[in-house]
Design a protein around this motif. Structure first.
Motif, short mmCIF file in Angstrom:
data_model
loop_
_atom_site.label_atom_id
_atom_site.label_comp_id
_atom_site.label_asym_id
_atom_site.label_seq_id
_atom_site.Cartn_x
_atom_site.Cartn_y
_atom_site.Cartn_z
N VAL A 275 -6.08 4.25 13.20
CA VAL A 275 -4.78 4.79 12.80
C VAL A 275 -4.90 5.42 11.42
O VAL A 275 -5.83 5.14 10.66
N ALA A 276 -3.93 6.27 11.11
CA ALA A 276 -3.79 6.77 9.75
C ALA A 276 -2.76 5.91 9.03
O ALA A 276 -1.69 5.62 9.57
N ALA A 277 -3.09 5.48 7.84
CA ALA A 277 -2.21 4.59 7.09
C ALA A 277 -2.13 5.02 5.63
O ALA A 277 -3.09 5.60 5.10
N ALA A 278 -1.00 4.75 5.03
CA ALA A 278 -0.81 5.08 3.62
C ALA A 278 -0.21 3.89 2.90
O ALA A 278 0.66 3.19 3.43
N ASP A 279 -0.69 3.67 1.68
CA ASP A 279 -0.10 2.67 0.78
C ASP A 279 0.20 3.34 -0.55
O ASP A 279 -0.65 4.06 -1.10
N ILE A 280 1.38 3.11 -1.03
CA ILE A 280 1.75 3.56 -2.37
C ILE A 280 1.95 2.29 -3.20
O ILE A 280 2.87 1.51 -2.95
N ILE A 281 1.05 2.07 -4.13
CA ILE A 281 1.00 0.80 -4.84
C ILE A 281 1.31 1.02 -6.32
O ILE A 281 0.60 1.76 -7.02
N PHE A 282 2.38 0.40 -6.78
CA PHE A 282 2.74 0.43 -8.19
C PHE A 282 2.31 -0.89 -8.81
O PHE A 282 2.79 -1.96 -8.41
N LYS A 283 1.42 -0.83 -9.79
CA LYS A 283 0.87 -2.04 -10.39
C LYS A 283 1.61 -2.37 -11.69
O LYS A 283 1.89 -1.49 -12.50
N HIS A 284 1.88 -3.66 -11.85
CA HIS A 284 2.63 -4.14 -13.01
C HIS A 284 2.01 -5.45 -13.51
O HIS A 284 1.35 -6.15 -12.75
N PRO A 285 2.24 -5.80 -14.76
CA PRO A 285 1.80 -7.12 -15.23
C PRO A 285 2.46 -8.23 -14.39
O PRO A 285 3.63 -8.14 -14.03
N GLU A 286 1.67 -9.23 -14.08
CA GLU A 286 2.17 -10.34 -13.27
C GLU A 286 3.30 -11.07 -14.00
O GLU A 286 3.21 -11.33 -15.19
N GLN A 287 4.37 -11.37 -13.26
CA GLN A 287 5.50 -12.07 -13.85
C GLN A 287 5.26 -13.58 -13.80
O GLN A 287 4.92 -14.13 -12.75
N PRO A 288 5.44 -14.27 -14.90
CA PRO A 288 5.22 -15.72 -14.90
C PRO A 288 6.32 -16.45 -14.12
O PRO A 288 7.40 -15.91 -13.90
N LEU A 289 6.00 -17.65 -13.69
CA LEU A 289 7.01 -18.51 -13.07
C LEU A 289 6.85 -19.89 -13.70
O LEU A 289 6.27 -20.81 -13.12
#
Length: 931
Positions: A275-289
């Motif tokens: 299949v053809a697949a697309a991912d648009i990934i926005f990377k951010h600093p991990e949020q603490p919990l």
């Protein structure tokens, strides 16, 4: 000066407030740290009773490897099972199997980039076994022998595990992984390792890794189960205080994936990609919990993800769905990052359409936000789920607690316990507003640190968009004049017509099983099994003989689709979206099914929502919906999914296996365009209605937190009101079974040097409890030997599997399957080894110790299973389906305990005679051209 004092005072107040908000670990767990840095977590828990789980968690993974150690973090995990101070060579596995612990299924481990974790579940009511478990953990922590001979034997096993992962996905990942991970250390430290290192490293190299990193300040022991916490704590202090740190301690660097503000684009193709697949990934600093404030943000994120998922899922219900799969969510990533991931699996030639469709919903949420109705329903469902967990807090499985403490140790994720979480949810949820949730779109969809990833078949390489073209698709959607989302809410009652009340005409109680049986006036039978295993769970099934066996060959495809079609179309007055909204806060799920010899419904609910579940069951049986748009969407996606199916070696092999096993019977063949063309909406719905038009012969089984008094009127109303007449139509024997005789067939597909072997024995059997248990004993004792020989002695496979199935109707039949992956050049040799082990079973039966291992493993797993609702539902419904008495539960234990070596030898001669034997092997295409 006064101003400075006020500033400092405010800073102190803020610090105190933040500190007060820090979520402390659940007080029910005993946590401590020894002087050497070793951490432990201990919790008493009686779910399941007389069992304990131990996990050794190491902040050690592949990211710590030197260049000449790539793959050795994972290899080290293997070596812990191949000789420690107290369990040389393979003595550990042998000991645990005798104690009833299964290798792979129970005792196991995994290695990731940042951690290596070992798990060991044990009976806690056997004298000395818990102490031995702690000894094993102590050995794993710092007493691995790393024998050179064992290392050399294990090379083949690890390389075979690596071979199992080869294929299109792995080849493409090698190309896009460095781009996605910004060329960080994670991009070149895949846990499975490097072939050159795995083939050639010497003992000092892996010993160096072990000595450097398996040290107490990077380790934690988690013990949860039916044990005395004080005793375990004293044992841990005594046994683990002696763990030593290395004299030249290396710094445990916390590696990161750096954010540089750049946007990236990568397109990768492969001939075996389907299949053809697309991912648009926005990377951010991990949020603490860690704090209460973090927890509120965590709640908002979960609400956002759930609402967004439902929005995108609704697109797939169109007559012409814009994609095969679509999704978007905020979640964890790697190397100190989180991500907002928008994903699309496109229909052939429709990547642009699919991407735009998903992005349009992302943009709609960004512009207009969610509706108040969406938020209210999602909050109500979330609260109900937390309340249910709280009600079950005394019934929570030990593994759930382990996961919490593991994340607390590895990732510093708060583990406050369900009491505190419930308090936080009840405090924060009412004060979370649309503005809070809607703000996440702008916060996560940024103009920087974005990666666009395209994956596609080779033949689509020339038509894949460039970064400029792909970005223009996004810009086009953003420039569209969108309209706000319209919430699909119905004020109608679920049922178009209320049931005609039936009556319970006969009642019985079975003291042996603790069940109640009722016969309703419409001939429906109901079996209730009240339990206290869960406080807030009822699971059920309703089953009736017939199924697709009653359909003609021409109508078969439509008949086989019918239940899934109905389930996707809604029921009663509600279409699927309306029904989903209606059920959002009701913790109820009902799914109709249509099998080859039966039809019915499966469901789960809570005592509070039992009436909703029964009403929905009534709706699916008497008021199924006919939705052409849903049907057309299913057909469209099914056709699209076929486009490149033959490019995938595993799919081709699976289809070939079906064709060979069942002699090209149309009902057993794999998916094809010809089969899809046979689908007809009217035929499917008519068949479904005909199968459920008469419930005479249907039996419902309910298991869980049942009040036998309050359930009766509900049974009379909803199940007693189902349509019925005197005739009972049974399943038909169509003579479909695994072909007889001997077949030897190779299938050639794929470019990787990888083979899959499937050996199938089958035939008629006298179906009775004794023979079923003998088959299982034969299966387990053979699997023990194949693990020892094919893996440990010959280093030719990673994990050989043996699978057995048997059926009473329409004929007593069995199938016995041996399956494993291996190097193509080793397939014939390993098959010969399997046949040799089978011959030994036929000649003299299994080794007595292997028979006792099976007995111990079965006893251990059954004791636990007997205290679960799932076991009882499977047992009771299975007895009903096989037309057997439900009072034979204890017969199993008697039969198992009497099984002898001679019984298994006779079973091997009977079931593995070789008269019906099918040998199927998947080989790479290079083998075909070299013949």
């Amino acid at each position: 000066m006064r101003k400075l004092i006020l500033v400092l005072l405010n800073a102190v107040i803020v610090a105190i407030t933040v500190k007060a908000q820090v979520l402390r670990i659940d007080p029910a767990v005993r946590r401590g740290t020894l002087p050497n840095g070793f951490t432990y977590y201990i919790r008493h828990n009686e779910e399941p009773k007389d069992r304990v789980v131990m996990y050794l968690v190491n902040k050690v993974g592949s990211v710590l490897e030197d260049n000449d150690q790539r793959g050795l973090a994972h290899f080290m995990e293997h070596m812990e099972f191949n000789g420690t101070a107290n369990f040389p060579h393979n003595a550990l596995i042998d000991y645990l199997q005798k104690a009833g612990v299964r290798f792979g299924a129970d005792i196991n481990a995994y290695t990731n980039f940042d951690e290596t974790v070992y798990q060991l579940p044990l009976p806690s009511d056997k004298p000395g076994l818990v102490d031995t478990g702690l000894m094993i953990m102590r050995d794993w922590a710092q007493n691995a022998m790393l024998d050179s001979g064992e290392i050399n034997k294990e090379r083949g096993v690890v390389l075979e595990e690596k071979r199992l992962g080869k294929g299109a996905a792995e080849r493409m990942q090698r190309l896009y992984w460095p781009v996605l991970l910004n060329n960080s250390r994670y991009a070149v430290r895949m846990p499975i390792g490097n072939d050159t290192v795995l083939n050639g490293f010497k003992r000092p190299v892996i010993a160096s890794f072990y000595n450097d990193w398996y040290r107490p300040d990077l380790q934690a022991l988690i013990v949860v189960g039916d044990v005395n916490v004080n005793t375990i704590e004293q044992d841990i202090k005594r046994m683990f205080a002696g763990l030593k740190k290395p004299s030249h301690e290396k710094a445990r660097i916390k590696y990161q994936v750096p954010l540089d503000g750049k946007n990236r684009f990568v397109a990768v193709t492969d001939k075996e990609m389907t299949v053809a697949a697309a991912d648009i990934i926005f990377k951010h600093p991990e949020q603490p919990l860690k704090t209460e404030t973090d927890y509120r943000k965590y709640l908002i994120k979960n609400l956002y993800n759930q609402m967004l998922a439902k929005r995108i899922d609704q697109l797939s219900r169109q007559a012409t769905p814009p994609f095969l799969q679509g999704g978007a969510s905020i979640g964890g990533f790697i190397g100190g990052l989180s991500m907002f991931d928008v994903s699309v699996v496109a229909k052939p030639g429709e990547l642009e359409n699919g991407v735009k469709a998903v992005w349009r919903e992302i943009e709609r949420v960004k512009q207009f936000g969610f509706t108040q109705g969406e938020l209210d329903r999602t909050k109500a469902a979330y609260l109900n789920n937390v309340e249910s967990q709280w009600k079950e807090k005394a019934k929570t499985n030990s593994e759930s607690f382990v996961r919490e403490y593991q994340n607390y140790f590895l990732k510093d994720i708060a583990a406050p316990g369900i009491d505190k979480e419930r308090e936080l949810v009840k405090t924060f949820l009412p004060a979370i507003f649309l503005a809070d949730v809607n703000a996440l779109s702008a916060a996560n969809i940024t103009c920087h640190d974005r990666t666009i990833l395209l994956l596609a078949p080779d033949k689509e390489k020339e038509v894949l968009p460039s970064e400029v073209v792909f970005t223009s698709w996004i810009n086009t959607v953003q420039a569209e004049k969108l309209t706000p989302y319209q919430d699909d809410i119905s004020n109608k009652l679920l049922l178009a017509q209320q049931p005609v009340l039936g009556k319970i005409v006969e009642e019985q109680k079975d003291s042996a099983t603790g069940t109640y049986s009722y016969l309703l006036s419409n001939h429906v039978r109901v079996i209730l099994k009240p339990t206290d295993f869960k406080n807030d769970e009822i699971i059920f099934t309703g089953i009736k003989p017939g199924g697709t066996s009653t359909a003609t060959d021409a109508a078969y495809e439509s008949a086989a689709l019918s239940a899934d079609l109905v389930n996707s179309s809604g029921a009663g007055n509600y279409n699927e979206t309306e029904l989903e909204n209606y059920l959002a806060d009701k913790q109820t799920n009902v799914i109709p099914f249509m099998q080859p010899e039966s039809e019915g419904v499966n469901g789960n609910t809570t005592p509070k929502n039992l009436e909703n579940a029964l009403a929905l069951t009534y709706a699916y049986i008497t008021e199924p919906r006919k939705d052409k748009e849903i049907f057309d969407g299913i057909v469209t996606k099914s056709i699209a999914a076929l486009a490149n199916r033959s490019s995938d070696p595993n799919s081709l092999f699976s289809d070939s296996v079906r064709a060979i096993l069942y002699n090209k019977n149309v009902r057993k063949a794999g998916p094809s365009l010809e089969k899809i063309k046979q689908l007809n909406l009217d035929t499917a719905i008519t068949f479904y209605e005909n199968r459920f038009r008469n419930v005479n012969g249907m039996t419902f089984v309910f298991v869980g937190a049942i009040d036998t008094t309050t359930i009766k009127p509900l049974l009379e109303k909803y199940l007693g009101g189902l349509p019925s007449h005197e005739n009972i139509e049974d399943a038909k024997d169509l003579g479909i079974h695994i072909r007889e005789g001997i077949v030897n067939k190779n299938v050639y597909k794929g470019t990787e040097p990888r083979s899959t072997v499937l050996l199938v024995y089958s035939g008629l059997m006298e179906y009775n409890p004794q023979n079923v248990v003998r088959l299982d004993a034969l299966k387990e004792t053979l699997e023990i030997r194949l693990l020892e020989r094919l893996r440990e002695e010959e280093s030719g496979v990673y994990s050989p599997g043996v699978f057995v199935s048997s059926s009473k109707y329409p004929q007593g039949r069995y199938s016995f399957v041996v399956q494993f992956g291996c190097a193509p050049q080793n397939a014939d040799k390993l098959i010969a080894s399997v046949q040799d082990e089978i011959d030994k079973l036929k000649q003299s039966g299994p080794l007595p110790q292997n028979l006792e291992k099976w007995r111990a493993e079965d006893r251990n797993s059954r004791e636990t299973a007997l205290k679960t609702n799932g076991f009882w539902l499977r047992y009771l419904s299975g007895q009903v389906e096989n037309k057997e008495s439900i009072s034979k539960l204890n017969d199993y234990t008697k039969i198992r305990d009497k099984i002898s070596v001679a019984d298994i030898q006779n079973a091997a001669m009977t079931y593995l005679s070789g008269l019906n034997y099918i040998r199927l092997v998947l080989l790479p295409e290079s083998k075909l051209t070299s013949r």
